[in-house]
Motif scaffolding. Structure first.
Motif, PDB file in Angstrom:
ATOM      1  N   ASP A 105       0.313   1.135 -12.079  1.00 35.26           N
ATOM      2  CA  ASP A 105       0.445   1.730 -10.749  1.00 35.26           C
ATOM      3  C   ASP A 105      -0.593   1.141  -9.802  1.00 35.26           C
ATOM      4  OD1 ASP A 105       0.253   3.966  -8.599  1.00 35.26           O
ATOM      5  OD2 ASP A 105       1.942   4.605  -9.829  1.00 35.26           O
ATOM      6  N   ASP A 112       3.437   0.508  -0.251  1.00 30.12           N
ATOM      7  CA  ASP A 112       3.189   0.832  -1.656  1.00 30.12           C
ATOM      8  C   ASP A 112       3.956   2.088  -2.066  1.00 30.12           C
ATOM      9  OD1 ASP A 112       1.730   0.715  -4.223  1.00 30.12           O
ATOM     10  OD2 ASP A 112       0.709   2.490  -3.465  1.00 30.12           O
ATOM     11  N   HIS A 113       3.842   3.139  -1.269  1.00 30.89           N
ATOM     12  CA  HIS A 113       4.514   4.399  -1.582  1.00 30.89           C
ATOM     13  C   HIS A 113       6.034   4.241  -1.494  1.00 30.89           C
ATOM     14  CE1 HIS A 113       4.172   9.083  -1.226  1.00 30.89           C
ATOM     15  NE2 HIS A 113       4.517   8.675  -2.434  1.00 30.89           N
ATOM     16  N   VAL A 134       4.588  12.810   0.641  1.00 26.46           N
ATOM     17  CA  VAL A 134       4.718  11.921   1.792  1.00 26.46           C
ATOM     18  C   VAL A 134       3.673  12.275   2.854  1.00 26.46           C
ATOM     19  CG1 VAL A 134       6.230  11.207   3.690  1.00 26.46           C
ATOM     20  CG2 VAL A 134       7.164  11.521   1.397  1.00 26.46           C
ATOM     21  N   LYS A 145      -1.490  14.149  -3.735  1.00 23.81           N
ATOM     22  CA  LYS A 145      -0.091  14.557  -3.891  1.00 23.81           C
ATOM     23  C   LYS A 145       0.058  15.835  -4.710  1.00 23.81           C
ATOM     24  CE  LYS A 145       2.845  11.360  -5.071  1.00 23.81           C
ATOM     25  NZ  LYS A 145       3.403  10.145  -5.743  1.00 23.81           N
ATOM     26  N   GLY A 176      -4.952   9.009  -3.697  1.00 32.49           N
ATOM     27  CA  GLY A 176      -3.619   9.275  -3.178  1.00 32.49           C
ATOM     28  C   GLY A 176      -2.809  10.174  -4.093  1.00 32.49           C
ATOM     29  N   ASN A 177      -2.878   9.931  -5.398  1.00 31.55           N
ATOM     30  CA  ASN A 177      -2.116  10.743  -6.339  1.00 31.55           C
ATOM     31  C   ASN A 177      -2.727  12.119  -6.536  1.00 31.55           C
ATOM     32  OD1 ASN A 177       0.273   9.231  -7.750  1.00 31.55           O
ATOM     33  ND2 ASN A 177      -1.337   7.693  -7.511  1.00 31.55           N
ATOM     34  N   LYS A 225       7.405   2.273  -4.541  1.00 36.19           N
ATOM     35  CA  LYS A 225       7.415   3.099  -5.752  1.00 36.19           C
ATOM     36  C   LYS A 225       8.522   4.155  -5.692  1.00 36.19           C
ATOM     37  CE  LYS A 225       2.526   2.252  -6.645  1.00 36.19           C
ATOM     38  NZ  LYS A 225       1.135   2.742  -6.522  1.00 36.19           N
ATOM     39  N   ASN A 226       8.711   4.739  -4.530  1.00 36.96           N
ATOM     40  CA  ASN A 226       9.779   5.726  -4.398  1.00 36.96           C
ATOM     41  C   ASN A 226      11.157   5.079  -4.506  1.00 36.96           C
ATOM     42  OD1 ASN A 226       8.020   7.874  -4.129  1.00 36.96           O
ATOM     43  ND2 ASN A 226       8.141   7.963  -1.901  1.00 36.96           N
ATOM     44  N   TYR A 244      -0.320  10.995   0.461  1.00 34.24           N
ATOM     45  CA  TYR A 244      -0.684   9.783  -0.287  1.00 34.24           C
ATOM     46  C   TYR A 244      -1.171   8.702   0.676  1.00 34.24           C
ATOM     47  CZ  TYR A 244      -0.194   5.696  -3.336  1.00 34.24           C
ATOM     48  OH  TYR A 244      -0.439   4.544  -4.065  1.00 34.24           O
ATOM     49  N   GLU A 245      -0.418   8.486   1.754  1.00 36.78           N
ATOM     50  CA  GLU A 245      -0.778   7.434   2.709  1.00 36.78           C
ATOM     51  C   GLU A 245      -2.134   7.711   3.356  1.00 36.78           C
ATOM     52  OE1 GLU A 245       3.610   7.205   2.153  1.00 36.78           O
ATOM     53  OE2 GLU A 245       2.131   8.811   2.388  1.00 36.78           O
TER      54      GLU A 245
END
Length: 372
Positions: A248, A326-327, A297, A288, A284-285, A330-331, A300-301
């Protein structure tokens, strides 16, 4: 009486799903206002448009390869609980549940995975729910460990880290990493001990508002204990978790490098880029985890951008573009994999509430794990 009935009706309508949707709208509205007011939107769009497509392709492939590893890790968790299953099926189940978490509010994917295990492989709902608790515990341990290692690397190295904006983001990341490591370590250590606190806690909180959260915590501890008391399983699940989250981080490194013109762009030295991206992904995680927006959403950013800008000389517009790409990447992989998994399992990735177990599958069946 009328006001009381109105209050009850209001609470009934204010479900977790609706709160999540409202939170998502608020987070995006605040983020949009801030970007439009204080930043150069054109520079953000240009940075994203000029990203190296080759490096983005490598990032896409790298992240896709992490999913079979998630399935393999989940297999070790279930094997410790007496339900060994094949990696292919479990990878599809993880894809389906994570896709549901992105699409449906209030982490509906938890119920989806428990439902799939029960329907397709006759694994009881309590085992399915307990396995999710273990998976999340090791996610926390792995993220915290990688973040702590990145902090140590930055502290030990003599390479410069930009601090013109102060060290607040780095200090915040350090606090989160230390707190997560201590909490996760204490949970695993306590789970491995011979002490049993579940019955006493249940007796003390019976009939109070704490009864439900205490019961949830006891179930969580009991689930972790199943793996924690088996050293080989403990090491295997932890090792897979580090590898999953390492990939990741590698994905984020490739995305950021794509916006910086490669690894020899000269803006940030590669060792610093690795350490900073590790911290950014960890923060970021962890952000979340807060149930404030759908799929994290915006949260994380914001955390990713704050770490990158606070610790390097990378422009804020480039950092935001990297966080969004990046987000989004991954999504996109998660959604594509979830759609493929739904086809292969012949189910909908967004099962109706009636099809999933009540309360995420929690029941009074305590035969699946020893008390905590």
């Amino acid at each position: 009486m009328t006001s009381r009935l109105g209050s009850v009706r209001f609470r009934d309508h204010l479900t977790r799903g609706r709160l999540t949707l409202v939170g998502t709208a608020l987070v995006l509205a605040v983020a949009g206002w801030f970007i439009a007011r204080y930043l150069d939107v054109g520079a953000i769009v240009t940075a994203a448009a000029d990203a190296d497509p080759t490096l983005l392709g490598f990032a896409l492939v790298a992240y896709a390869l992490s999913w079979p590893l998630r399935g393999r890790r989940y297999g070790d968790v279930l094997a410790a609980m007496g339900a060994p299953l094949r990696t292919g099926f479990l990878t599809a189940a993880v894809f389906a549940s994570q896709t549901a978490n992105l699409i449906v509010p209030a982490r509906a994917g938890d119920g989806v995975r428990a439902y799939l295990l029960k329907r397709k492989r006759d694994v009881s709902y309590p085992t399915g729910v307990a396995s999710l608790a273990v998976e999340r515990a090791f996610d926390l341990v792995a993220i915290a460990t990688l973040g702590a290692l990145a902090l140590a690397a930055l502290a030990a190295g003599d390479r410069s880290v930009d601090t013109r904006g102060g060290m607040t983001p780095l200090a915040a990341a350090a606090g989160l990493a230390v707190a997560a490591v201590v909490l996760a370590g204490a949970t695993v250590a306590f789970a491995r001990s011979d002490r049993r606190v579940g019955p006493a806690l249940r007796d003390r909180t019976a009939g109070t508002r704490l009864a439900q959260p205490v019961d949830a915590a006891i179930r969580f501890g009991a689930a972790v204990r199943v793996v924690a008391v088996r050293p080989r399983r403990l090491g295997a699940v932890f090792g897979w978790s580090l590898l999953v989250w390492g990939i990741d981080v590698a994905t984020a490194v490739l995305v950021l490098a794509a916006l910086l013109g490669g690894f020899d762009g000269g803006v940030v030295a590669l060792p610093v880029l690795l350490a900073v991206c590790t911290l950014a992904v960890s923060a970021g995680n962890l952000a979340k985890v807060l149930p404030l927006s759908q799929g994290g959403v915006g949260l994380y950013e914001a955390a990713f951008t704050g770490l990158v800008v606070g610790t390097t000389a990378i422009p804020v517009e480039t950092a935001i573009a990297a966080a969004v790409l990046d987000h989004a990447l991954k999504n996109a992989v998660t959604l594509a994999g979830g759609a493929a998994a739904a086809v292969s399992l012949n189910v909908s990735p967004t099962l109706s509430v009636d099809e999933t177990p009540p309360n995420g599958g929690a029941t009074d069946d305590h035969a699946e794990s020893a008390d905590f």
